[in-house]
Scaffold this motif. Structure first.
Motif, PDB file in Angstrom:
ATOM      1  N   ASP A  55       0.859  -1.184   0.000  1.00 51.68           N
ATOM      2  CA  ASP A  55       0.000   0.000   0.000  1.00 51.68           C
ATOM      3  C   ASP A  55       0.892   1.229   0.000  1.00 51.68           C
ATOM      4  OD1 ASP A  55      -1.694   2.182   0.742  1.00 51.68           O
ATOM      5  OD2 ASP A  55      -3.129   0.791   1.622  1.00 51.68           O
ATOM      6  N   ALA A  56       0.705   2.107  -0.963  1.00 48.28           N
ATOM      7  CA  ALA A  56       1.555   3.289  -1.098  1.00 48.28           C
ATOM      8  C   ALA A  56       1.336   4.296   0.023  1.00 48.28           C
ATOM      9  CB  ALA A  56       1.316   3.961  -2.445  1.00 48.28           C
ATOM     10  N   GLU A  57       0.173   4.256   0.672  1.00 48.92           N
ATOM     11  CA  GLU A  57      -0.169   5.249   1.683  1.00 48.92           C
ATOM     12  C   GLU A  57      -0.097   4.700   3.103  1.00 48.92           C
ATOM     13  OE1 GLU A  57      -0.647   8.349   0.885  1.00 48.92           O
ATOM     14  OE2 GLU A  57      -0.565   7.979  -1.274  1.00 48.92           O
ATOM     15  N   GLN A  58      -0.555   3.475   3.297  1.00 49.83           N
ATOM     16  CA  GLN A  58      -0.738   2.929   4.633  1.00 49.83           C
ATOM     17  C   GLN A  58       0.430   2.026   5.026  1.00 49.83           C
ATOM     18  OE1 GLN A  58      -3.391   3.954   6.344  1.00 49.83           O
ATOM     19  NE2 GLN A  58      -2.819   2.875   8.205  1.00 49.83           N
ATOM     20  N   PRO A  59       1.159   2.344   6.099  1.00 51.70           N
ATOM     21  CA  PRO A  59       2.228   1.449   6.554  1.00 51.70           C
ATOM     22  C   PRO A  59       1.640   0.139   7.085  1.00 51.70           C
ATOM     23  CG  PRO A  59       2.323   3.595   7.675  1.00 51.70           C
ATOM     24  CD  PRO A  59       1.049   3.555   6.926  1.00 51.70           C
ATOM     25  N   THR A  60       2.500  -0.834   7.254  1.00 61.25           N
ATOM     26  CA  THR A  60       2.049  -2.142   7.722  1.00 61.25           C
ATOM     27  C   THR A  60       2.828  -2.568   8.946  1.00 61.25           C
ATOM     28  OG1 THR A  60       1.697  -4.444   7.084  1.00 61.25           O
ATOM     29  CG2 THR A  60       3.688  -3.402   6.253  1.00 61.25           C
ATOM     30  N   SER A  61       2.214  -3.396   9.764  1.00 63.98           N
ATOM     31  CA  SER A  61       2.940  -4.048  10.850  1.00 63.98           C
ATOM     32  C   SER A  61       3.531  -5.347  10.320  1.00 63.98           C
ATOM     33  CB  SER A  61       2.000  -4.350  12.023  1.00 63.98           C
ATOM     34  OG  SER A  61       1.062  -5.352  11.651  1.00 63.98           O
ATOM     35  N   LEU A  62       4.478  -5.905  11.048  1.00 64.55           N
ATOM     36  CA  LEU A  62       5.047  -7.180  10.627  1.00 64.55           C
ATOM     37  C   LEU A  62       4.016  -8.296  10.711  1.00 64.55           C
ATOM     38  CD1 LEU A  62       8.652  -7.087  12.142  1.00 64.55           C
ATOM     39  CD2 LEU A  62       7.935  -6.635   9.803  1.00 64.55           C
ATOM     40  N   ALA A  63       3.141  -8.213  11.724  1.00 62.16           N
ATOM     41  CA  ALA A  63       2.088  -9.225  11.857  1.00 62.16           C
ATOM     42  C   ALA A  63       1.156  -9.199  10.644  1.00 62.16           C
ATOM     43  CB  ALA A  63       1.303  -9.010  13.143  1.00 62.16           C
ATOM     44  N   GLN A  64       0.811  -8.000  10.175  1.00 68.41           N
ATOM     45  CA  GLN A  64      -0.045  -7.884   8.992  1.00 68.41           C
ATOM     46  C   GLN A  64       0.675  -8.408   7.745  1.00 68.41           C
ATOM     47  OE1 GLN A  64      -0.663  -3.654   9.400  1.00 68.41           O
ATOM     48  NE2 GLN A  64      -2.707  -3.899  10.274  1.00 68.41           N
ATOM     49  N   TYR A  65       1.974  -8.136   7.652  1.00 66.53           N
ATOM     50  CA  TYR A  65       2.762  -8.652   6.527  1.00 66.53           C
ATOM     51  C   TYR A  65       2.711 -10.176   6.510  1.00 66.53           C
ATOM     52  CZ  TYR A  65       6.805  -9.596   3.511  1.00 66.53           C
ATOM     53  OH  TYR A  65       7.616 -10.059   2.509  1.00 66.53           O
ATOM     54  N   VAL A  66       2.935 -10.790   7.682  1.00 66.71           N
ATOM     55  CA  VAL A  66       2.947 -12.255   7.760  1.00 66.71           C
ATOM     56  C   VAL A  66       1.594 -12.832   7.353  1.00 66.71           C
ATOM     57  CG1 VAL A  66       3.143 -14.211   9.356  1.00 66.71           C
ATOM     58  CG2 VAL A  66       4.796 -12.335   9.475  1.00 66.71           C
ATOM     59  N   GLU A  67       0.507 -12.159   7.754  1.00 66.39           N
ATOM     60  CA  GLU A  67      -0.833 -12.636   7.384  1.00 66.39           C
ATOM     61  C   GLU A  67      -1.031 -12.633   5.861  1.00 66.39           C
ATOM     62  OE1 GLU A  67      -3.708 -10.250   9.339  1.00 66.39           O
ATOM     63  OE2 GLU A  67      -3.242 -11.006  11.352  1.00 66.39           O
TER      64      GLU A  67
ATOM     65  N   GLU B 296       5.084  -9.132  -1.477  1.00 65.86           N
ATOM     66  CA  GLU B 296       5.231  -7.856  -0.759  1.00 65.86           C
ATOM     67  C   GLU B 296       6.658  -7.682  -0.245  1.00 65.86           C
ATOM     68  OE1 GLU B 296       3.145  -5.498   3.033  1.00 65.86           O
ATOM     69  OE2 GLU B 296       2.403  -7.458   2.383  1.00 65.86           O
ATOM     70  N   VAL B 297       7.145  -6.436  -0.307  1.00 64.37           N
ATOM     71  CA  VAL B 297       8.486  -6.107   0.179  1.00 64.37           C
ATOM     72  C   VAL B 297       8.392  -4.874   1.073  1.00 64.37           C
ATOM     73  CG1 VAL B 297      10.839  -5.433  -0.461  1.00 64.37           C
ATOM     74  CG2 VAL B 297       9.556  -7.027  -1.911  1.00 64.37           C
ATOM     75  N   LEU B 298       9.019  -4.938   2.236  1.00 64.34           N
ATOM     76  CA  LEU B 298       9.094  -3.778   3.123  1.00 64.34           C
ATOM     77  C   LEU B 298      10.097  -2.779   2.560  1.00 64.34           C
ATOM     78  CD1 LEU B 298       9.270  -5.569   6.613  1.00 64.34           C
ATOM     79  CD2 LEU B 298       7.235  -4.701   5.435  1.00 64.34           C
ATOM     80  N   LEU B 299       9.756  -1.493   2.622  1.00 62.65           N
ATOM     81  CA  LEU B 299      10.621  -0.424   2.112  1.00 62.65           C
ATOM     82  C   LEU B 299      11.156   0.367   3.303  1.00 62.65           C
ATOM     83  CD1 LEU B 299       8.296   0.727  -0.821  1.00 62.65           C
ATOM     84  CD2 LEU B 299      10.089  -1.033  -0.853  1.00 62.65           C
ATOM     85  N   LEU B 300      12.408   0.169   3.639  1.00 66.62           N
ATOM     86  CA  LEU B 300      13.001   0.718   4.858  1.00 66.62           C
ATOM     87  C   LEU B 300      13.945   1.852   4.499  1.00 66.62           C
ATOM     88  CD1 LEU B 300      13.812  -2.696   6.618  1.00 66.62           C
ATOM     89  CD2 LEU B 300      11.670  -1.389   6.628  1.00 66.62           C
ATOM     90  N   THR B 301      13.592   3.075   4.887  1.00 68.69           N
ATOM     91  CA  THR B 301      14.348   4.245   4.418  1.00 68.69           C
ATOM     92  C   THR B 301      14.932   5.101   5.538  1.00 68.69           C
ATOM     93  OG1 THR B 301      12.265   5.491   4.281  1.00 68.69           O
ATOM     94  CG2 THR B 301      13.014   4.381   2.285  1.00 68.69           C
ATOM     95  N   ASP B 302      14.790   4.690   6.809  1.00 72.92           N
ATOM     96  CA  ASP B 302      15.436   5.414   7.894  1.00 72.92           C
ATOM     97  C   ASP B 302      16.875   4.930   8.036  1.00 72.92           C
ATOM     98  OD1 ASP B 302      13.250   6.952   8.629  1.00 72.92           O
ATOM     99  OD2 ASP B 302      12.432   5.389   9.913  1.00 72.92           O
TER     100      ASP B 302
END
Length: 631
Positions: A409-421, A456-462
């Motif tokens: 989702d371009a707007e809504q971040p996700t939790s890891l639990a939601q990713y796993v689901e 799905e891929v997490l986008l980590l930019t910090d």
């Protein structure tokens, strides 16, 4: 000693004019700021007296006194606290926002132009110049102070016009008095008469009732006794039903010097062998200096309602340094030092319990108040993730509370639990990609195969993401894996036909791959075919156990050199440019154009991930030559 006249800095003069004329929507807050400063001075004197018996100060009647003179149009705020030396007056009063003043002035001007008073007041709080709010209601401000233990005092006077005067005072009471020569009551911008006793009581009750020192109002007749105007009830010692949200918010503002209400209030009471009470606040915005080395943490330590220490670092782990509040312990010594606190077992237990409570609150906000949670994570998510590197006991709690951008989702971040689901059938890993910004990683060629297969891929930019992903092996039994490291084999790929096709491709391109590995040997450790590319001709990846270029750069910036690791160049055999290069190499392996094209492919792969060739000028020349030949 004659008075000396000093000038404010240019930026400071601009700032002072902004404060006087256009910043505050509610002028009553000037008294809150002066009373808060006086309270801090009393806290510091009490602490100094506990630690230095030779100081020789009387702490039996520490208090704040307010005195109004309607005829002379003056209001005075006095305390018998720690006071200031001559040099401290220059440092603390004579210099406005001595760190980042120019930037601060610019931000204030922008807030003023946008007519955003709340943003402006927030900036005032961040830079700690609340003392100057006095000039909103006064034509002149006089401060007389004498530091505890010193013989002489200092008088500071200014009309807010760009200069201030300093004068030595032979006889001055210990502490500080601030006298405001108020503007006429009928001034256009003077909405209230701040010499009126009812108005002073109203302001103190609203903003400063919780302060633990007595605030006394001197009546208009000198012979009358001073009247206490605050209750001095510690909010953390009262039940939740007895305290209003407004009272909590004012305590937070007093502690943090913030101008906005806190995002969340957190209460904790521990009973048993070790008793303590905690009243903590999560701010609604990150302070400007949150990531600077000298950032002052905001948890105060009390022992049996007696102030002991400001910004007590031992009470809160560094990754929760944004939390403000009060901890009141029942069984600690009043004369405790920071060094002792670091080793104290009770303090360590409190620290762990407070950290768990804050993380539980973050998790609860995610479930119960998504809007508040979104604000919290936007402002403090980056610093909370620092805990993944240092707080192993709470690592799972941090991972559970965290949010991450993702390709889902371009707007809504996700939790890891939601990713796993949402993981695909057969998927065994949590995939991620690090980078400088979402825009740069979203266009990365490393994502092509994942997009094609809907993975799905997490986008980590910090910046901290580059560090913690190396330290955190898994979540919920799923290993975290970078899409830009190692040889890619997407989970669930067992198609025999696919495997045979890959082997055939390797044979077709074997000569080219070996030759390019030799040609680019100074830059890359291997050239191979890619399973992650579907559109781009080439990409560079990091070997599984090597540090990424971004991580190397981060350590280098911290003064630590990591051994440079060569990258791997991957080619997309389906791309016309790569297929053409393979044919050309087979037909004419010694052709300069083939060598140049191979070098260009590598340079393009570096550019695609946000890097650049080692010799940008040579790359551009080769590119121009190739384009010219193709015209």
């Amino acid at each position: 000693m004659s008075a000396e006249t000093l000038e404010f800095q240019v930026e400071a003069r601009q700032l002072l004019q902004l404060v006087i004329h256009s910043i505050y929507s509610n002028k009553d807050v000037f008294l809150r700021e002066l009373v808060s400063n006086a309270s801090d001075a009393l806290d510091k004197l009490r602490l100094a007296a506990l630690r230095d018996d030779a100081l020789g100060v009387d702490t039996s009647d520490l208090h704040i006194e307010l005195a109004a003179d309607p005829e002379a149009r003056t209001l005075t705020v006095r305390d018998n606290g720690i006071g200031m030396s001559h040099d401290e007056v220059i440092q603390l009063i004579g210099t406005i926002a001595n760190s980042g003043t120019a930037k601060f002035v610019q931000e204030l001007k922008e807030a003023k132009d946008a007519k955003d008073s709340s943003a402006a007041e927030n900036l005032i709080g961040q830079f700690g110049v609340g003392f100057y709010s006095s000039f909103m209601v006064a034509d002149e401000v006089e401060l007389v102070t004498r530091k505890a233990g010193e013989e002489h005092g200092t008088r500071w006077t200014s009309s807010g016009a760009g200069t201030y005067s300093l004068e030595r005072v032979e006889e001055a009471p210990q502490g500080t008095s601030v006298t405001l020569k108020l503007r006429p009551a009928d001034s256009d911008d003077q909405l209230h008469d701040y010499t009126a006793a009812w108005k002073i009581r109203e302001i103190v009750k609203k903003y400063s009732d919780f302060i633990t020192w007595p605030i006394r109002l001197q009546q208009e007749t000198p012979e009358a006794s001073a009247e206490p105007v605050n209750s001095m009830k510690a909010l953390w010692a009262r039940s939740r039903d007895e305290v209003s949200d407004e009272e909590y918010h004012e305590l937070y503002k007093h502690i943090s010097h913030d101008w906005l209400d806190p995002l969340e209030v957190v209460r904790l009471q521990a009973e048993g062998t070790f008793e303590y009470q905690a009243l903590l606040f999560i701010p609604s915005h990150a302070p400007h200096d949150l990531y600077t080395q000298g950032y002052q943490r905001g948890v105060q330590l009390y022992v049996k309602r007696v102030f002991v220490m400001d910004d007590c670092e031992a009470l809160m782990p560094p990754y929760l340094r944004f939390v403000k509040g009060v901890v009141d312990a029942a069984d600690l010594s009043l004369n405790v030092s920071r060094e002792i606190l670091q080793q104290d077992r009770q303090i360590q237990l409190m620290r762990r319990r407070l950290a768990k409570k804050i993380l539980a609150t973050v998790k609860d906000l995610r479930a119960g108040d998504p809007e508040k949670y979104a604000t919290l994570w936007r402002e403090f998510g980056r610093v909370i993730k620092e805990g993944l590197l240092s707080d192993f006991d709470n690592r799972d709690a941090i991972l559970t509370a965290a949010s991450f951008a993702s390709t889902h989702d371009a707007e809504q971040p996700t939790s890891l639990a939601q990713y796993v689901e949402r993981m695909k059938e057969g998927q065994q890993h949590i995939y991620y990609l690090t980078g400088e910004s979402r825009q740069s990683v979203e266009h990365s060629p490393h994502l092509e195969a994942f997009r094609a297969k809907g993975v799905e891929v997490l986008l980590l930019t910090d910046p901290v993401d580059e560090l913690w992903v190396e330290a955190v092996p898994e979540f919920d039994g799923k290993q975290l894996r970078s899409v830009a490291k190692g040889e890619l084999e997407l989970d669930g790929e067992t198609d025999q036909e696919q495997q045979e096709d890959r082997e055939q491709r390797k044979q077709e391109f074997a000569a080219l791959l070996g030759w390019m590995t030799e040609q680019l040997g100074a830059e890359v450790k291997e050239v191979r075919l890619s399973a992650r590319l579907t559109v781009s001709p080439a990409c560079v990846v990091t070997d599984t156990n090597d540090a990424s270029p971004a991580l190397e750069a981060m350590y280098r910036a911290m003064g630590q050199e990591l051994p440079h690791a060569k990258r791997i160049l991957e080619l997309n055999p389906e791309h016309p440019l790569v297929a053409g290069l393979n044919r050309a190499h087979s037909d004419r392996p010694d052709d300069a154009a083939v060598t140049e094209t191979a070098e260009l492919l590598y340079g393009m792969a570096l550019l695609a991930e946000g890097g650049q060739p080692a010799e940008p000028g040579r790359f551009l020349t080769l590119m121009a030559n190739r384009l010219t030949h193709n015209l």
